[in-house]
Design a protein around this motif. Sequence first.
Motif, PDB file in Angstrom:
ATOM      1  N   PRO A 106       0.809  -1.213   0.000  1.00 22.05           N
ATOM      2  CA  PRO A 106       0.000   0.000   0.000  1.00 22.05           C
ATOM      3  C   PRO A 106       0.847   1.271   0.000  1.00 22.05           C
ATOM      4  CG  PRO A 106      -0.054  -1.045   2.162  1.00 22.05           C
ATOM      5  CD  PRO A 106       0.680  -1.970   1.251  1.00 22.05           C
ATOM      6  N   PHE A 107       2.057   1.194   0.546  1.00 22.42           N
ATOM      7  CA  PHE A 107       2.898   2.379   0.595  1.00 22.42           C
ATOM      8  C   PHE A 107       3.340   2.784  -0.815  1.00 22.42           C
ATOM      9  CE2 PHE A 107       7.118   4.390   1.086  1.00 22.42           C
ATOM     10  CZ  PHE A 107       6.714   5.519   1.773  1.00 22.42           C
ATOM     11  N   ILE A 108       3.871   1.810  -1.548  1.00 21.76           N
ATOM     12  CA  ILE A 108       4.283   2.108  -2.925  1.00 21.76           C
ATOM     13  C   ILE A 108       3.067   2.518  -3.745  1.00 21.76           C
ATOM     14  CG2 ILE A 108       5.218   1.091  -5.035  1.00 21.76           C
ATOM     15  CD1 ILE A 108       7.025  -0.619  -3.230  1.00 21.76           C
ATOM     16  N   GLY A 109       1.963   1.818  -3.489  1.00 28.81           N
ATOM     17  CA  GLY A 109       0.722   2.148  -4.180  1.00 28.81           C
ATOM     18  C   GLY A 109       0.349   3.607  -3.958  1.00 28.81           C
ATOM     19  N   SER A 110       0.450   4.050  -2.713  1.00 31.44           N
ATOM     20  CA  SER A 110       0.043   5.421  -2.422  1.00 31.44           C
ATOM     21  C   SER A 110       0.961   6.419  -3.112  1.00 31.44           C
ATOM     22  CB  SER A 110       0.032   5.648  -0.904  1.00 31.44           C
ATOM     23  OG  SER A 110       1.343   5.677  -0.396  1.00 31.44           O
ATOM     24  N   ILE A 111       2.255   6.100  -3.170  1.00 36.01           N
ATOM     25  CA  ILE A 111       3.194   7.014  -3.846  1.00 36.01           C
ATOM     26  C   ILE A 111       2.872   7.061  -5.335  1.00 36.01           C
ATOM     27  CG2 ILE A 111       5.625   7.464  -4.377  1.00 36.01           C
ATOM     28  CD1 ILE A 111       4.986   7.760  -1.415  1.00 36.01           C
ATOM     29  N   LEU A 112       2.622   5.856  -5.907  1.00 28.01           N
ATOM     30  CA  LEU A 112       2.352   5.802  -7.343  1.00 28.01           C
ATOM     31  C   LEU A 112       1.083   6.576  -7.700  1.00 28.01           C
ATOM     32  CD1 LEU A 112       3.290   2.137  -8.311  1.00 28.01           C
ATOM     33  CD2 LEU A 112       4.555   4.246  -8.773  1.00 28.01           C
ATOM     34  N   THR A 113       0.134   6.586  -6.764  1.00 34.09           N
ATOM     35  CA  THR A 113      -1.111   7.313  -7.034  1.00 34.09           C
ATOM     36  C   THR A 113      -0.810   8.770  -7.399  1.00 34.09           C
ATOM     37  OG1 THR A 113      -1.944   6.040  -5.185  1.00 34.09           O
ATOM     38  CG2 THR A 113      -3.433   7.643  -6.131  1.00 34.09           C
ATOM     39  N   LEU A 114       0.240   9.290  -6.775  1.00 30.31           N
ATOM     40  CA  LEU A 114       0.544  10.702  -6.977  1.00 30.31           C
ATOM     41  C   LEU A 114       0.964  10.992  -8.417  1.00 30.31           C
ATOM     42  CD1 LEU A 114       2.471  11.405  -3.672  1.00 30.31           C
ATOM     43  CD2 LEU A 114       0.122  11.974  -4.228  1.00 30.31           C
ATOM     44  N   PHE A 115       1.387   9.932  -9.145  1.00 30.09           N
ATOM     45  CA  PHE A 115       1.833  10.163 -10.516  1.00 30.09           C
ATOM     46  C   PHE A 115       0.691  10.148 -11.522  1.00 30.09           C
ATOM     47  CE2 PHE A 115       5.622   8.714  -8.311  1.00 30.09           C
ATOM     48  CZ  PHE A 115       6.523   9.718  -8.685  1.00 30.09           C
ATOM     49  N   PHE A 116      -0.484   9.800 -11.046  1.00 27.89           N
ATOM     50  CA  PHE A 116      -1.625   9.829 -11.969  1.00 27.89           C
ATOM     51  C   PHE A 116      -2.043  11.269 -12.220  1.00 27.89           C
ATOM     52  CE2 PHE A 116      -1.973   5.448 -10.798  1.00 27.89           C
ATOM     53  CZ  PHE A 116      -2.612   4.854 -11.871  1.00 27.89           C
ATOM     54  N   LYS A 117      -2.662  11.460 -13.356  1.00 23.76           N
ATOM     55  CA  LYS A 117      -3.248  12.772 -13.621  1.00 23.76           C
ATOM     56  C   LYS A 117      -4.541  12.885 -12.797  1.00 23.76           C
ATOM     57  CE  LYS A 117      -2.739  14.586 -18.015  1.00 23.76           C
ATOM     58  NZ  LYS A 117      -3.153  14.209 -19.364  1.00 23.76           N
ATOM     59  N   GLY A 118      -4.687  13.989 -12.091  1.00 22.88           N
ATOM     60  CA  GLY A 118      -5.818  14.148 -11.180  1.00 22.88           C
ATOM     61  C   GLY A 118      -7.166  13.988 -11.847  1.00 22.88           C
ATOM     62  N   THR A 119      -7.242  14.272 -13.142  1.00 19.65           N
ATOM     63  CA  THR A 119      -8.537  14.201 -13.814  1.00 19.65           C
ATOM     64  C   THR A 119      -8.904  12.777 -14.214  1.00 19.65           C
ATOM     65  OG1 THR A 119      -7.314  14.773 -15.776  1.00 19.65           O
ATOM     66  CG2 THR A 119      -8.586  16.541 -14.732  1.00 19.65           C
ATOM     67  N   THR A 141      -7.949  -5.387   8.612  1.00 16.50           N
ATOM     68  CA  THR A 141      -7.575  -4.147   7.929  1.00 16.50           C
ATOM     69  C   THR A 141      -7.553  -4.327   6.416  1.00 16.50           C
ATOM     70  OG1 THR A 141      -6.159  -3.702   9.827  1.00 16.50           O
ATOM     71  CG2 THR A 141      -5.858  -2.322   7.887  1.00 16.50           C
ATOM     72  N   THR A 142      -6.885  -5.398   5.978  1.00 15.71           N
ATOM     73  CA  THR A 142      -6.763  -5.581   4.532  1.00 15.71           C
ATOM     74  C   THR A 142      -8.100  -5.978   3.915  1.00 15.71           C
ATOM     75  OG1 THR A 142      -6.106  -7.877   4.889  1.00 15.71           O
ATOM     76  CG2 THR A 142      -4.350  -6.260   4.613  1.00 15.71           C
ATOM     77  N   PHE A 181      -2.119   5.270   2.163  1.00 15.54           N
ATOM     78  CA  PHE A 181      -1.113   5.654   3.130  1.00 15.54           C
ATOM     79  C   PHE A 181      -1.566   5.251   4.544  1.00 15.54           C
ATOM     80  CE2 PHE A 181       1.473   8.575   5.669  1.00 15.54           C
ATOM     81  CZ  PHE A 181       2.698   8.404   5.061  1.00 15.54           C
ATOM     82  N   LEU A 182      -2.846   5.510   4.764  1.00 16.18           N
ATOM     83  CA  LEU A 182      -3.442   5.140   6.048  1.00 16.18           C
ATOM     84  C   LEU A 182      -3.335   3.637   6.279  1.00 16.18           C
ATOM     85  CD1 LEU A 182      -5.149   6.182   8.452  1.00 16.18           C
ATOM     86  CD2 LEU A 182      -7.174   5.751   7.096  1.00 16.18           C
ATOM     87  N   GLU A 183      -3.594   2.890   5.217  1.00 14.48           N
ATOM     88  CA  GLU A 183      -3.527   1.432   5.363  1.00 14.48           C
ATOM     89  C   GLU A 183      -2.115   1.000   5.754  1.00 14.48           C
ATOM     90  OE1 GLU A 183      -4.432  -0.969   1.924  1.00 14.48           O
ATOM     91  OE2 GLU A 183      -4.934  -2.695   3.171  1.00 14.48           O
ATOM     92  N   THR A 184      -1.108   1.623   5.135  1.00 14.23           N
ATOM     93  CA  THR A 184       0.273   1.309   5.511  1.00 14.23           C
ATOM     94  C   THR A 184       0.474   1.542   7.000  1.00 14.23           C
ATOM     95  OG1 THR A 184       0.827   2.289   3.382  1.00 14.23           O
ATOM     96  CG2 THR A 184       2.660   1.701   4.834  1.00 14.23           C
ATOM     97  N   PRO A 209      -2.990  11.087   7.509  1.00 13.06           N
ATOM     98  CA  PRO A 209      -4.036  10.887   6.497  1.00 13.06           C
ATOM     99  C   PRO A 209      -5.447  10.928   7.083  1.00 13.06           C
ATOM    100  CG  PRO A 209      -2.767   8.875   6.840  1.00 13.06           C
ATOM    101  CD  PRO A 209      -2.029   9.975   7.524  1.00 13.06           C
ATOM    102  N   MET A 210      -5.599  10.432   8.300  1.00 13.61           N
ATOM    103  CA  MET A 210      -6.941  10.455   8.911  1.00 13.61           C
ATOM    104  C   MET A 210      -7.383  11.899   9.138  1.00 13.61           C
ATOM    105  SD  MET A 210      -9.021   8.120   9.560  1.00 13.61           S
ATOM    106  CE  MET A 210     -10.705   8.612   9.697  1.00 13.61           C
TER     107      MET A 210
END
Lengths: 645, 506
Positions: free
Chosen positions: B14-27, B92-93, B120-123, B147-148
């Motif tokens: 989930p940590f890498i996932g959350s970082i990768l999310t930031l590379f998406f285009k917001g739209t 949690t998962t 991030f919260l899940e991490t 994050p909460m």
Amino acid sequence: MVNYIYLTVLFPLAGFLINGIFGNRIKNEKIIGIIGSGAVGLSFLVSLFSFFQLLGMPAEERSVIVNLFSWLNIGALHINFGYLVDPLSIVMSLIVTGVGFLIHVYAIGYMHGDKGFFRFFAYLNLFIFAMMNLILGDNFVVLFLGWEGVGLCSYLLIGFWYDRKFEKGTVSQAAKKAFVVNRIGDFGFLLGMFLIFMTFDSLNFQDVFAKAASFPVSETTFSFIALFLFIGATGKSAQIPLFVWLPDAMAGPTPVSALIHAATMVTAGVYMVSRTAIIFASAPVIMTVVAVVGLLTAFFAASMGLVQNDIKKVLAYSTVSQLGYMFLAAGVGAFSASIFHVMTHAFFKALLFLGAGSVIHSMHEEQNIQHYGNLKKYMPRTYITFLLAALAISGFPGFSGFFSKDEILWNAFAKGNFVFWLIGALTAVMTAFYMFRLVSLTFFGKERFGHEHHPHESPAVMTVPLMILGVLSVIGGYIGIPAIFSGENGNKFEEFLKPVYENAERKMVTYGTHTHFEEILLMALSVAFALTAIYFAYVIYTRRQEIAEKTSAKFKGLYTVLFNKYYIDEIYEASVVKPIQTVSEKFLWKIADNKIIDGVVNGTGILIEKSSNVIRKLQTGIAQFYAVVMMVGIAVVLFWIILSL
Amino acid sequence: MKTNLILTYLLLAPFIGSILTLFFKGTNEKAIKWFGLIVSLITFAISLIAYSQFNQKSGEFQLINQFVWIKSLNVTYTVGIDGISLLLILLTTFLTPLTLFSTWKSIKMNVKMFTFSMLFLETGMLGVFASLDLFLFYIFWEAMLIPMYFIIGVWGGEQRIYASVKFFIYTMFGSLLMLVAIIWLASNASSQLGYFTTNFIELSKISPNIVQNVQALLFFAFFISFAIKVPLFPLHTWLPDAHVQAPTAGSVILAGVLLKMGTYGILRFCLTLFPQSSVRFAPFISVLAVIGIIYGALVAMVQTDMKKLVAYSSVSHLGFVVLGLFAMTTQSVQGSVIQMINHGLSTGALFLLVGFIYERTHKRDIAYYGGIAKLVPLYSIALLFASLSSVGLPGLNGFIGEFLILLGSFKSQVLNSWWYTIFAASGVIFAAVYLLWMYERVVFGPVKNQSLNGLKDLTSSEILILVPIFIFIVWIGVYPTTFFDMTSASVEKILSHISQFHNLIY
């Protein structure tokens, strides 16, 4: 077949799932009805075969445990999904599935055309499922699963017509009341279980009962256990002080009143006391409490039944009263007599309710008996069967109720005392009176309904169950004929149940013997009382109604008190419900939570804000100042570490 | 020791996932939503692998991965789990993908940041349950606050700022106390062992030897921090505000997992590190727990807002968990562990259901509703089912937990009085009152508001979210053995650890 006893639980569960999930799509009432009643019918057959198999076994071996799987296995706690087949549980399952089956069939006719037809049958089957767990469970936890389960079904079925009004409130309020009052009882039952586990390190019937019979446990402990369990029983079986929910339970459809609130569920408390006989027998003080509570409930409920005008209300109070009899019997140690009355009561009370349903059905939901009259002309089958049931409950000689009630009264005298007998007999007089008031106002006398009503006999799907129950109400008592009549054969019913109560009997003090003459004399007296009451009720309410009017006018105060059920509901509302609500809302929530606790939290916040305004002045922005502070800080820490070395 | 990387993968996913999310285009919201869901499902799959590798017979910490992280302080990265942490990790998962999916329609603003926050919260949550180093634990504990804070503060209701600040300050206050205590423990280790360490397993061997009065202070430094999170009466007032203001997904995670960190912390750290103090203060804390049970239920009863009602019911339910932990019997602690899961499932389902109807009507007042049984039959059944599970109906999950807690606390040698259980058991009555009363007013009766006509029943995606939860509600109720097998050895180990320092019959 005994080893397949779990089928009696699984068939209704399957019926519930099928009708509950697919009922909406099946839509065909016939199919839904056949699935629903078929499931219970199959359960009955399994019970019946098991019963015969049990009969074929030697008396001392008639106790079989069928384990399905382990449920809770923690530390010393070992709870299985296990079922116990013994004389007591098999008698109860025959009653529940047998009477239950007839009521299911009847309901096909009664609920015809209702939008929630499939939902109704799903709930009914769920009820049977829960009830069978209650009866057959071989430990307290499975019993409790059924115990709460039947409470849930009762809730769902009382609230079945959830958008209707009921008396001063709504149907759903009546449903909630039933659930909550039952939960108060369950609270007691839970504590009873905890104390049992603490004392005997087990919750399995066999372990607990064996240890209760042999372990050196103090009478105080037994008394607490018995008291806690009895609190549970007062909730489920509508005894003083928790009986208030049952009259309101009449908001449900009539087959529900017959099945759950008369024949089966409400007797769960009696069954439980009977099942745990050894514990009660070891707590003589609580036994007396049970007997007195039962007696008072029987008496007061009957007195309220005298003046009610709603046909179902009369029957509801009558049920409360009859349950009181059963506890009286259990309380004096006549456990098998209490179960005998459970059985005969199931026959005639189910019949009375179903008969009432038949009347209500044909009178288009009119439930006021003052608006009936002379219905025997229009509904002969309902009339005859209803009359048989009324005679049975009134203790008419030879009818089922006569034998069971007589056995209770006799035991109340022989194992209790004369006052018990007297109050019990007076209750029987009132019972006979209100029943024949009901019969007379409904079936005899002048027609007191308008021309818009066209009373008619109900269809066969409803009247055939009535007739079967009618036969049972008459002959159902013969398997429990007291020894003085049957001679050396003895009381067959009592004989069959005997092994269940062996240990309990041994614990109880044996009383001096009484003569046959006394037994016959008391029996004759109570019969004479009942017949007189029947006669007067008939005369007054068919021909001389003015007597009733005058009497109620003369005793206006008493009449009002009785009519309003001694104002118990109002007293509870004012002394318990309102105060708790007000304190919770006005004090706990709005003051304790929002003002006091949050006040402290927000106050701290403000304090920090104020003080940080001061501290902020230290944040000068001059790096040298920070460095000095840091140095001082490090020095302090070092100093502290050196000191602590 | 053989190194097992599975827990590290679990944290990294989930940590890498959350970082990768930031590379998406917001739209590109659809892609972000799918990505978030897939990452959380992968995390779930990894947790199942961890489950399959876990040896249920043993109460020891397993799947350990350890290396030195900050050499100068001898802080290690140590992750490892016992049965209790495993169960909470699975919870949690399991809940994260469901909640993420549930927000697909309701979260319209800044989906990118929301998905980032959730992962991030899940991490953070997984880290809390997997850490075996106090320093590492503390970092996760704090990391998940942020994050909460944003989830409530950005996607919340009208008073979200007040609620999120209150949440933050409350929990921050507790965390700081805990930090001080952790530092104290570490420096104490250097005097006892000769080296500075924050390793939990090592600390748990020496911390019981600390002078009793000092231990008591340390105990409370940890305990207050956890009690706020639980929340234990009278530290609970952040909860109703946070829940009411949080978006549905926030409430579900908050109730489902975050509160469990408090009770998990008590069980893992307070009971193990400070056994004598735990026993010493058990009666006092149990009194607070029992007050919480009744208080929470009574206040829940008179709420006019459905969400607030469910929030207060959490105070009541978590009171049971705390009572069970401090009763220190096999049954009560087992009950508490399973009750943590139960509360996550039942209350999670209730929050979801309240959220579903709120999305349709934008109303949460009980008084607005009435008679919806006719309009939305499936919804009504689902709400009844979730309520009954919460009320503790035998056959469903809630009963198992409450029953074991009460059964255990009744005969508890540490509490040594029936009164705790008698008062706590009255909570079962009140639970029936507040939930069925709400149910009656919302679902039954004639249709109250004409504007309710046309209300849509559960959609298939909503059913898809509820069904897995309901399956577990029944599973735990009927065959809890699956779950007790996971935790019984670990519970046994904690209790036998306590009994080394205090004569304990459990």
